[in-house]
Every structure is written in structure tokens, then in C-alpha cells.
Write a protein that holds these residues in place. Structure first.
Motif, PDB file in Angstrom:
ATOM      1  N   LYS A 158      -1.624   2.698 -10.804  1.00  0.00           N
ATOM      2  CA  LYS A 158      -2.189   2.062  -9.953  1.00  0.00           C
ATOM      3  C   LYS A 158      -2.732   2.157  -8.268  1.00  0.00           C
ATOM      4  CE  LYS A 158      -4.027  -2.402 -10.238  1.00  0.00           C
ATOM      5  NZ  LYS A 158      -3.879  -3.659 -10.834  1.00  0.00           N
ATOM      6  N   THR A 159      -1.439   1.817  -8.062  1.00  0.00           N
ATOM      7  CA  THR A 159      -1.588   2.287  -6.518  1.00  0.00           C
ATOM      8  C   THR A 159      -1.768   3.835  -6.008  1.00  0.00           C
ATOM      9  OG1 THR A 159       0.551   0.749  -6.314  1.00  0.00           O
ATOM     10  CG2 THR A 159       0.074   2.209  -4.109  1.00  0.00           C
ATOM     11  N   ILE A 160      -0.861   4.822  -6.652  1.00  0.00           N
ATOM     12  CA  ILE A 160      -1.354   6.527  -5.954  1.00  0.00           C
ATOM     13  C   ILE A 160      -2.938   6.853  -6.204  1.00  0.00           C
ATOM     14  CG2 ILE A 160      -1.220   8.292  -6.827  1.00  0.00           C
ATOM     15  CD1 ILE A 160       2.036   7.542  -7.244  1.00  0.00           C
ATOM     16  N   THR A 191       3.010   5.401  -0.032  1.00  0.00           N
ATOM     17  CA  THR A 191       1.598   5.541   1.072  1.00  0.00           C
ATOM     18  C   THR A 191       0.942   6.851   1.001  1.00  0.00           C
ATOM     19  OG1 THR A 191       3.070   7.037   2.881  1.00  0.00           O
ATOM     20  CG2 THR A 191       3.420   4.888   2.346  1.00  0.00           C
ATOM     21  N   PRO A 192      -0.544   6.423   2.300  1.00  0.00           N
ATOM     22  CA  PRO A 192      -1.668   7.592   1.655  1.00  0.00           C
ATOM     23  C   PRO A 192      -0.516   8.949   2.596  1.00  0.00           C
ATOM     24  CG  PRO A 192      -2.350   5.396   2.146  1.00  0.00           C
ATOM     25  CD  PRO A 192      -1.165   5.290   2.045  1.00  0.00           C
ATOM     26  N   VAL A 193      -0.433   8.597   3.629  1.00  0.00           N
ATOM     27  CA  VAL A 193      -0.188   9.790   4.173  1.00  0.00           C
ATOM     28  C   VAL A 193       0.864  10.484   3.365  1.00  0.00           C
ATOM     29  CG1 VAL A 193       1.090  10.876   6.006  1.00  0.00           C
ATOM     30  CG2 VAL A 193      -0.486   8.921   6.525  1.00  0.00           C
ATOM     31  N   ALA A 194       2.381   9.682   2.504  1.00  0.00           N
ATOM     32  CA  ALA A 194       3.065  10.562   1.225  1.00  0.00           C
ATOM     33  C   ALA A 194       2.217  11.136   1.070  1.00  0.00           C
ATOM     34  CB  ALA A 194       4.514   9.712   1.365  1.00  0.00           C
ATOM     35  N   SER A 203      -6.325  -4.042  -0.570  1.00  0.00           N
ATOM     36  CA  SER A 203      -5.775  -2.889  -0.325  1.00  0.00           C
ATOM     37  C   SER A 203      -4.409  -2.999  -1.379  1.00  0.00           C
ATOM     38  CB  SER A 203      -5.005  -2.425   1.233  1.00  0.00           C
ATOM     39  OG  SER A 203      -5.882  -2.470   2.339  1.00  0.00           O
ATOM     40  N   ARG A 204      -4.173  -2.167  -1.653  1.00  0.00           N
ATOM     41  CA  ARG A 204      -2.862  -1.499  -2.547  1.00  0.00           C
ATOM     42  C   ARG A 204      -1.657  -0.859  -1.722  1.00  0.00           C
ATOM     43  NH1 ARG A 204      -0.955  -3.983  -7.438  1.00  0.00           N
ATOM     44  NH2 ARG A 204       0.308  -2.255  -8.412  1.00  0.00           N
ATOM     45  N   VAL A 205      -0.048  -1.649  -1.422  1.00  0.00           N
ATOM     46  CA  VAL A 205       0.167  -0.641  -0.954  1.00  0.00           C
ATOM     47  C   VAL A 205       1.942  -0.896  -1.170  1.00  0.00           C
ATOM     48  CG1 VAL A 205       1.528  -1.213   1.367  1.00  0.00           C
ATOM     49  CG2 VAL A 205      -0.679  -2.283   1.145  1.00  0.00           C
ATOM     50  N   GLY A 206       2.592   0.476  -1.334  1.00  0.00           N
ATOM     51  CA  GLY A 206       4.453   0.341  -1.457  1.00  0.00           C
ATOM     52  C   GLY A 206       5.058   0.105  -0.423  1.00  0.00           C
ATOM     53  N   LEU A 207       5.627  -0.814  -0.848  1.00  0.00           N
ATOM     54  CA  LEU A 207       6.179  -1.464   0.652  1.00  0.00           C
ATOM     55  C   LEU A 207       7.438  -1.380   0.907  1.00  0.00           C
ATOM     56  CD1 LEU A 207       5.086  -6.010   0.535  1.00  0.00           C
ATOM     57  CD2 LEU A 207       4.152  -3.794   2.185  1.00  0.00           C
ATOM     58  N   ILE A 208       8.188  -0.172  -0.282  1.00  0.00           N
ATOM     59  CA  ILE A 208       9.168  -0.143   0.696  1.00  0.00           C
ATOM     60  C   ILE A 208       9.483   1.384  -0.133  1.00  0.00           C
ATOM     61  CG2 ILE A 208      10.831  -2.169   0.736  1.00  0.00           C
ATOM     62  CD1 ILE A 208      12.120  -0.901  -2.177  1.00  0.00           C
ATOM     63  N   THR A 209      10.790   2.394   0.731  1.00  0.00           N
ATOM     64  CA  THR A 209      10.368   3.701   0.568  1.00  0.00           C
ATOM     65  C   THR A 209      11.781   3.857  -1.155  1.00  0.00           C
ATOM     66  OG1 THR A 209      12.382   4.230   1.515  1.00  0.00           O
ATOM     67  CG2 THR A 209      10.966   5.139   2.417  1.00  0.00           C
ATOM     68  N   TYR A 210      11.978   4.328  -1.641  1.00  0.00           N
ATOM     69  CA  TYR A 210      12.339   4.795  -2.638  1.00  0.00           C
ATOM     70  C   TYR A 210      13.963   4.086  -3.204  1.00  0.00           C
ATOM     71  CZ  TYR A 210      13.966   6.970  -7.242  1.00  0.00           C
ATOM     72  OH  TYR A 210      14.162   7.300  -8.949  1.00  0.00           O
ATOM     73  N   THR A 216       8.174   1.172   4.637  1.00  0.00           N
ATOM     74  CA  THR A 216       6.562   2.116   4.530  1.00  0.00           C
ATOM     75  C   THR A 216       5.865   1.893   5.933  1.00  0.00           C
ATOM     76  OG1 THR A 216       5.209   1.372   3.401  1.00  0.00           O
ATOM     77  CG2 THR A 216       7.093   2.833   2.330  1.00  0.00           C
ATOM     78  N   TYR A 217       6.122   0.340   6.150  1.00  0.00           N
ATOM     79  CA  TYR A 217       5.229   0.526   7.530  1.00  0.00           C
ATOM     80  C   TYR A 217       5.239  -0.850   8.382  1.00  0.00           C
ATOM     81  CZ  TYR A 217       1.368   3.101   4.981  1.00  0.00           C
ATOM     82  OH  TYR A 217       0.732   4.246   4.887  1.00  0.00           O
ATOM     83  N   VAL A 218       6.040  -0.940   9.626  1.00  0.00           N
ATOM     84  CA  VAL A 218       6.989  -1.369  10.347  1.00  0.00           C
ATOM     85  C   VAL A 218       6.193  -2.509  10.848  1.00  0.00           C
ATOM     86  CG1 VAL A 218       6.947  -0.974  12.399  1.00  0.00           C
ATOM     87  CG2 VAL A 218       9.197  -1.766  11.527  1.00  0.00           C
ATOM     88  N   THR A 219       4.963  -2.164  10.515  1.00  0.00           N
ATOM     89  CA  THR A 219       3.996  -2.973  11.337  1.00  0.00           C
ATOM     90  C   THR A 219       3.865  -4.424   9.739  1.00  0.00           C
ATOM     91  OG1 THR A 219       1.918  -2.057  10.857  1.00  0.00           O
ATOM     92  CG2 THR A 219       2.702  -2.118  13.226  1.00  0.00           C
ATOM     93  N   TYR A 220       3.779  -3.616   8.517  1.00  0.00           N
ATOM     94  CA  TYR A 220       4.142  -5.154   7.995  1.00  0.00           C
ATOM     95  C   TYR A 220       5.497  -5.950   7.735  1.00  0.00           C
ATOM     96  CZ  TYR A 220      -0.185  -2.729   5.256  1.00  0.00           C
ATOM     97  OH  TYR A 220      -1.333  -2.649   4.781  1.00  0.00           O
ATOM     98  N   THR A 221       4.766  -7.075   9.076  1.00  0.00           N
ATOM     99  CA  THR A 221       6.044  -7.747   8.729  1.00  0.00           C
ATOM    100  C   THR A 221       6.580  -8.852   8.041  1.00  0.00           C
ATOM    101  OG1 THR A 221       5.042  -9.287  10.227  1.00  0.00           O
ATOM    102  CG2 THR A 221       6.460  -7.525  11.793  1.00  0.00           C
ATOM    103  N   PRO A 222       7.679  -9.538   7.676  1.00  0.00           N
ATOM    104  CA  PRO A 222       7.977 -10.687   6.859  1.00  0.00           C
ATOM    105  C   PRO A 222       6.561 -11.694   7.032  1.00  0.00           C
ATOM    106  CG  PRO A 222      10.074  -9.917   7.150  1.00  0.00           C
ATOM    107  CD  PRO A 222       8.445  -8.874   8.102  1.00  0.00           C
TER     108      PRO A 222
END
Length: 735
Positions: free
Chosen positions: A30-32, A130-133, A306-313, A364-370
């Protein structure tokens, strides 16, 4: 004209490039799909579509241990749908997880669809959703790594050979329906051996002495550290009272002031094991829960529109971080905490033996703070994301500094010490919001000068007992498994889950405790297969699997070296090992209320229970009574029960609903000497496990002191019995 336009549209539609992307889970799909847009169809395989059957061993030993794969039951329809989608596509990209299991899933999918389509089939991998990855991975598809597939195949075959040989052995010698695994059995051994240490530990009494000292209107408490120039050994209350008697009227003065500054360095980003340990210690999460929530954060959550993957693997043994991520976090720190940005980025060493296939776990994005995403996450998602975000950001900030002030006060021949610490430079602690204000400083001291006089106003002697080894928790067993090289990041949580699901281990007060069944199985396996059920062999297997993945070792040869001696030993044990089945069934004086025959005590998957000896004609079973019901005029017994909703265990009367007595504490085989009600086992952080009377009107507490005395009496009784037997044997020899 219209006909030509329609024909042109059809030609255009046919020539448009269609790409099918196959991932493992629907959430990820769904995200991809949102990131890729038109021209891309993203479908989920739902994990393995092709695997070994569950009903038979399916390993051809005669043909170099080749596995016999089948379509997983219930997955045939999904596989056909993916084959149809592939047939309509120009390109198929296999995007399963970037690990051994993921590579095997991709390999099986390619074999299943390549004859059904003319599409070009490629393999893509990414560490973050993430879109870039994702777009970068789609632009640069690669090939399936055969050596990685072979490593997964070797593990699967080895575990199948071990499990399908040991399980029938347990059925024959212990109980039908049991199972054993190569890695889980070693973890069970560690837990059982720790339990033996816990049971064999005898606590020893010791005492400490604190004193209140006053300077003007200020007071503080210090602890005795030396007496007559030596560390005090206080084994009894009289030892402490003797010191108090000698120093209670002595003059007191400050004899030393010491200031110590300490540099505290930030920790590296999380690996899988460190994340599980931290989530267990800070958040109280089980390993399984941690990985489930991390999977949700990785695959994507809805943040606004938006749908966001918030962390890496989240399955990784590396602390390596990409340069792009390092640049991003340093930019964020420079804008938000410029005073705590190091001149150079901080590098962390990857651990010995790490595969280093993925980055460390990071946002994945440090700007997404808690704070910025908290309204979109569940409570548990936010808590886990917070410790991941804080750990990553803090890892690229300046050190913190603490200052500890220690003062020593002399009273006669005794010296007391008090210390107070505080953070003098927060550094990376500025982003650790889970750090409470209480942790910013520990204790406080009035301004003291060396040589100044104080007065001692009160003494506090306190009794303690030495603490034995602690039972394993999720956090400590994961740490031990990692240190010993047992398992890999993807297996830590499943190892614990399997032991719990099979009821070889239970979780009590967040501690892992082996059941009677688990201990029995462990004893048989360790005694019969000491060369297999041990940490050294298991760690060596992991190293061999790494060698297979690096194409340095042929997987069939690895299996062949192991199998022949192992199978010979299985056959030998099967022939010579005595069955313990008969010893597990014990006749009782309980009578079956349905047919009148005696009840038999049996060991089942969830522990001991009572079953009618008239089986199979009578199927009556019931729980083992643990204690007599203490309620007046009730002749019922207390048995274990489970709540309907969450299945939480409690203890109630067999005469329910006539008698509604319940207890949430487990009864022990002991009755209160004061009131006669039964005792229960309780636990708290200060006292550990202890026994207490269940009667709310009785204040009897079975203290640690009494436990020590009982253990000492029991040991003395055993010693006397041994001496008596030795004397009798000696007398017989003389005769």
C-alpha cells in the motif's frame, strides 16, 4: 475517424510499460504503490508461497539433501493471481525483504512465474520505504543472489533434519505431540540452567549502616564505608549495634571532599537486539511486540494525507548509517541544537561477526520528530518510535558531562560517605526526553568544607540478603543469545515465542521460567545430544551459514558433515533411552464425578492436569487442586482458571458460583502458621519472590529470613541423613 482514434488509443494502451512489484506484506504494498504511481502495480506475496510441507520431512538425503518444495497450503490461488499479473506485465520486480528469507522468497517467486510471462524479472532491495529509496531501487534492479538463497536453504534443511529426528524421539520417550528445534533447544538449555542456579542459591544475611548528619538547618544521609581503616563486614544486627554504641557520642567532622567529572558518550543507533533490549527495559515490551510494532513503523503509517515508512529495516546487526542520513541529522542538529553539534560526524564500529547487510535502525526522516507525528500513531507506536528517533539523533551529538561530589565524614573509628551527581553539560541528553528530571541529578548536598564539624542525629541499621542470579527476561536472553552468537536479528523474537507457545517456558513477572515439561525435555536432549544442544555448535552453524552466503562453503557439504553422526546418535538413543511416559502418569485418590473411576495425574501441553482413568470411554478432565478453599463451610478446592477474554490466569474455588473466592496470586504447598489459610507467591522489586498469607485479615509474611532459615534446616537435615546412611553402611561392612 472515430475508428482510427479508437485503434490509436488501443495501440497506446498496449504499448504503455506495465511493471509489477511484488513485496511481502499488504501494508508495505500500500505504501510503495502510492510512491510509484501510474504504470506500477504492487502486490503482496504474504510471505512464503513455496516452502517445505509441514506433514513430512521432505528432504531427499540420498540426493545431496535436496529439499522437496510445494506450494504452501492455501496460497495456490494467490500464486495464480501473481502469475496472471506477471503475464500482463512488461517488467516484474521482486521486492521481498533484503535478508536470507527475503532472497529465498524472491527465488521461489521467480521460478514460479518465469514460465508464465515474457516479462523481464529483476530483484530490488531497499533499507527504507521512502519515495527516494523506492524509486532509486526501481531504477537499478539487480539479480537474485544465489549464495544468499543457499544460506537460507541450508538453515531450513538443517533445522528440518534436526526437528524431524528429535521430535519423534520425544514422542516415543516422553509424550506425543512434543517438538524440538535446533536453536530453541539451546535457548531452553540456557533458561533451564539459569533456573537451577536460582534454585540452588542460598541468600546470606548482611547489614548496612546509614547515619543522618546535620549542618545548621541542612541534613543529609551518608553510609558507613570503613571502620578502623577497613571495609566493614556486618553479618548480624549485633555487629551494627556494636559500632553504633562505640561512635554514637563521637565528634563528627568532614575529612574529605572530592569532585569527579565524567564524560558520557552517546550510544550508537539501534541494532535489532539492542532495540529489543531497550524496549523491554524502558517500555516493558516483549521481543515479539517490539518487532510487530517496528514492522508497522517500517511498512508505513498514515501521516495526514501521506503514507510514510517511518523507520528503516528493523532486522539488522549493524550500526552503519548512510551518508545521506548523516548529512540530514547533522543539518537538523545545527538548526535545533547548534551548540551540541560535533565538528565531525561520529562513526561507530560495526560489531564483530555482524553481517552488515543493513544500516542501523533509524528514522527515515529526522524531521518527523516524535512530537510532530504523535497524533497519527498509537501509544505503543509512538513510544517505540520515540526511542528510535532519540537514539539516532543523540548518536550524532556532543558528549554529556556529569559531576559527582563525594564527602567523607569521620565519626570516631568510622568513616561515612555520601555522594551527589548532576549533569553539568547536557550534550546529547537534550534530545533524550525519556530522561526524567529526577535523573538529571542524584541526591543533594549542603556546602561542606574539609575539617568542619557536623553532628550525627540518627543511625539506620538495615538488614539485607545477597541476591542470587536473576532469571532471564526477554531483554537479558536476547543479549545472551547475541553475545554467544546464537541466532540472528530475525530469529531472536521467534526463539522466545516458540518456547512460550510450546509451553516449555512461561513468563512470570516478566521473567522466563522453564516449566516441568521444558525441564524434562531439556534434560533428555542435553544428556543425549550434548554436541548439538550447546551454544558452541549453534554459533559454529551461524558462522558456516555466513560462509555459505559469502560463497565460501557449499551448503550440501555443510549439511553432510553434520547429518551422518547426528542420525547415528538419534538411532542409538531411540534404541537405548528408557521411556519416561509411565512416570508422568500418577494415580490419585480423586474420583471421577462422571463415571466413578480414579483420576490420574497427567502432564499435558499446559502443565499437569487430572484425567479419568476410564479414557477413552470417559473424557472427563479437570485442573489439579492447589489448595483447600479457606472460606468457612466450603469444602471446595482452589484450581487454576483463565479469564475468557485475554486468557489471564487466576485461581478460584471448584464450588463456583456457590463460592466466589478468587486469588490472583498462585497458591504454594504451604499453609499460614497464624491463621491456617493457604500461602501464595508474591513478587516485588525490593524483595523479589516471597510468600505471604492470602487471608486479608492476616499480616503474616513469609520473609526472606525465614526462607534462609528453612533452607539451612533442610540442608542440615540432608547432611544428617547422609551421615546416618554412611554410618549404617560402615556398620554393615564391619559386620
Amino acid at each position: 475517424m472515430a475508428e482510427a482514434t479508437e485503434k490509436k488509443a488501443k495501440t497506446k494502451k498496449k504499448s504503455a510499460n506495465q511493471t509489477l512489484v511484488i513485496v511481502e506484506s499488504p501494508a508495505k504494498a500500500k505504501t510503495i504503490e502510492k510512491y510509484l504511481g501510474p504504470g506500477y502495480t504492487v502486490k503482496a506475496s504474504m510471505g512464503h508461497l513455496i516452502d517445505l510441507p509441514k506433514s513430512r520431512i521432505a528432504i531427499n538425503v540420498e540426493d545431496n539433501f535436496q529439499p522437496e518444495y510445494i506450494t504452501v497450503r492455501g496460497k495456490a490461488k494467490l500464486l495464480k493471481e501473481l502469475q496472471k499479473d506477471a503475464k500482463k506485465s512488461d517488467t516484474v520486480l521482486l521486492a521481498s525483504d533484503n535478508d536470507r528469507e527475503g532472497e529465498a522468497i524472491a527465488w521461489h517467486l521467480k521460478n514460479a512465474i518465469q514460465d508464465k510471462t515474457e516479462a523481464k524479472i529483476g530483484r530490488i532491495v531497499f533499507n527504507e520505504i521512502t519515495p527516494v529509496a523506492i524509486k532509486e531501487a526501481v531504477k537499478n534492479p539487480g539479480e537474485i543472489i544465489e549464495a544468499k538463497v543457499n544460506a537460507q536453504k541450508a538453515r531450513r534443511v538443517l533445522d528440518r533434519l534436526v526437528g524431524y529426528n528429535l521430535s519423534p524421539l520425544l514422542w516415543s520417550k516422553v509424550k506425543n505431540g512434543l517438538s524440538a528445534g535446533r536453536v530453541q533447544s539451546v535457548a531452553l538449555r540456557l533458561i533451564c540452567e539459569r533456573e537451577e542456579e536460582v534454585e540452588n542459591f542460598l541468600p546470606e544475611e548482611y547489614w548496612t549502616l546509614d547515619a543522618d548528619f546535620v549542618k545548621g538547618k541542612s541534613s543529609f544521609t551518608a553510609q558507613l564505608v570503613t571502620y578502623k581503616g577497613e571495609k566493614p563486614v556486618l553479618k548480624s544486627e549485633s555487629d551494627v549495634n556494636n559500632i553504633i554504641e562505640e561512635i554514637k557520642n563521637a565528634e563528627c567532622k568532614v575529612v574529605g571532599i572530592k569532585h569527579t567529572d565524567k564524560v558520557v558518550r552517546p550510544k550508537a543507533p539501534f541494532t535489532t537486539s539492542k532495540l529489543q533490549q531497550s524496549a523491554a527495559n524502558k517500555l516493558g515490551f516483549t521481543s515479539r511486540k517490539t518487532m510487530q510494532i517496528a514492522q508497522q513503523l517500517y511498512e508505513g503509517v498514515n501521516i495526514g494525507t501521506s503514507r510514510v515508512g517511518l523507520i528503516t529495516y528493523m532486522r539488522t546487526d549493524s550500526v552503519r548509517i548512510s551518508q545521506t542520513a548523516l548529512d540530514e541529522v547533522r543539518d537538523w542538529i545545527s538548526k535545533n541544537h547548534p551548540e551540541d553539534l560535533p565538528a565531525e560526524q561520529i562513526q561507530y564500529a560495526v560489531g564483530k561477526g555482524a553481517q552488515d547487510a543493513h544500516e542501523g535502525i533509524r528514522p527515515t526522516y529526522v524531521t518527523y520528530t516524535p512530537d510532530s507525528v504523535k497524533e497519527y500513531l498509537t501509544r505503543d507506536q509512538l513510544r517505540l518510535y520515540t526511542i528510535i528517533w532519540e537514539r539516532f539523533v543523540s548518536s550524532q551529538m556532543n558528549n554529556a558531562k556529569t559531576r559527582t561530589t563525594s564527602a567523607e565524614i569521620q565519626a570516631g573509628d568510622a568513616v561515612f560517605r555520601v555522594s551527589a551527581s548532576k549533569i553539568v553539560d547536557k550534550g546529547f541528553y537534550r534530545v533524550i526526553h525519556l530522561l526524567s528530571s529526577k535523573e538529571d541529578s542524584t541526591g543533594s548536598l549542603p556546602a561542606l568544607k574539609e575539617g568542619e564539624a557536623l553532628s550525627a542525629t540518627k543511625f539506620y541499621p538495615e538488614q539485607h540478603f545477597t541476591q542470587g542470579p536473576a532469571r532471564f527476561t526477554d531483554a537479558s536472553i536476547v543479549k545472551t543469545l547475541e553475545e554467544k552468537g546464537i541466532g540472528r536479528p530475525s530469529t531472536y523474537a521467534p526463539i522466545i515465542s516458540v518456547l512460550l507457545d510450546r509451553y516449555y517456558v512461561t513468563r512470570v513477572n516478566k521473567q522466563l521460567v522453564p516449566t516441568q515439561l521444558g525441564r524434562m525435555i531439556c534434560k533428555i536432549l542435553v544428556e543425549s545430544f550434548p554436541d548439538v544442544i550447546n551454544e558452541t555448535f549453534t554459533a559454529e552453524v551461524e558462522n558456516d551459514l555466513d560462509s555459505v552466503e559469502q560463497d565460501k562453503l557449499v551448503w550440501n557439504n555443510m549439511i553432510g558433515d553434520f547429518y551422518t553422526p547426528f542420525k547415528n546418535r538419534v538411532d542409538e538413543v531411540m534404541e537405548k533411552q528408557e521411556s519416561v511416559k509411565g512416570f508422568l502418569d500418577e494415580t490419585t485418590d480423586k474420583i471421577c464425578e462422571k463415571c466413578g473411576k480414579p483420576m490420574v495425574k497427567k502432564l499435558g501441553r499446559f502443565g499437569f492436569f487430572l484425567a479419568c482413568s476410564g479414557f477413552p470411554e470417559c473424557h472427563n478432565t479437570r485442573s489439579i487442586p492447589l489448595a483447600k478453599c479457606p472460606m468457612p463451610e466450603c469444602n471446595g478446592e482452589i484450581v487454576a482458571r483463565k479469564t475468557k477474554g485475554r486468557g489471564k490466569e487466576f485461581y478460584g474455588c471448584t464450588n463456583y458460583p456457590t463460592c466466589n473466592f478468587i486469588s490472583h496470586f498462585k497458591p504454594v504447598d504451604q499453609y499460614c502458621p497464624k491463621c491456617g489459610w493457604f500461602m501464595v507467591e508474591k513478587y516485588d522489586k525490593k524483595n523479589g519472590s516471597y510468600k505471604s498469607c492470602i487471608n486479608p485479615d492476616c499480616d503474616y509474611l513469609h520473609s526472606v529470613t525465614e526462607a534462609v532459615e528453612e533452607a539451612q534446616k533442610e540442608a542440615l537435615a540432608k547432611e544428617n541423613q547422609a551421615l546416618k546412611l554412611a554410618e549404617e553402611a560402615s556398620k554393615e561392612n564391619q559386620d
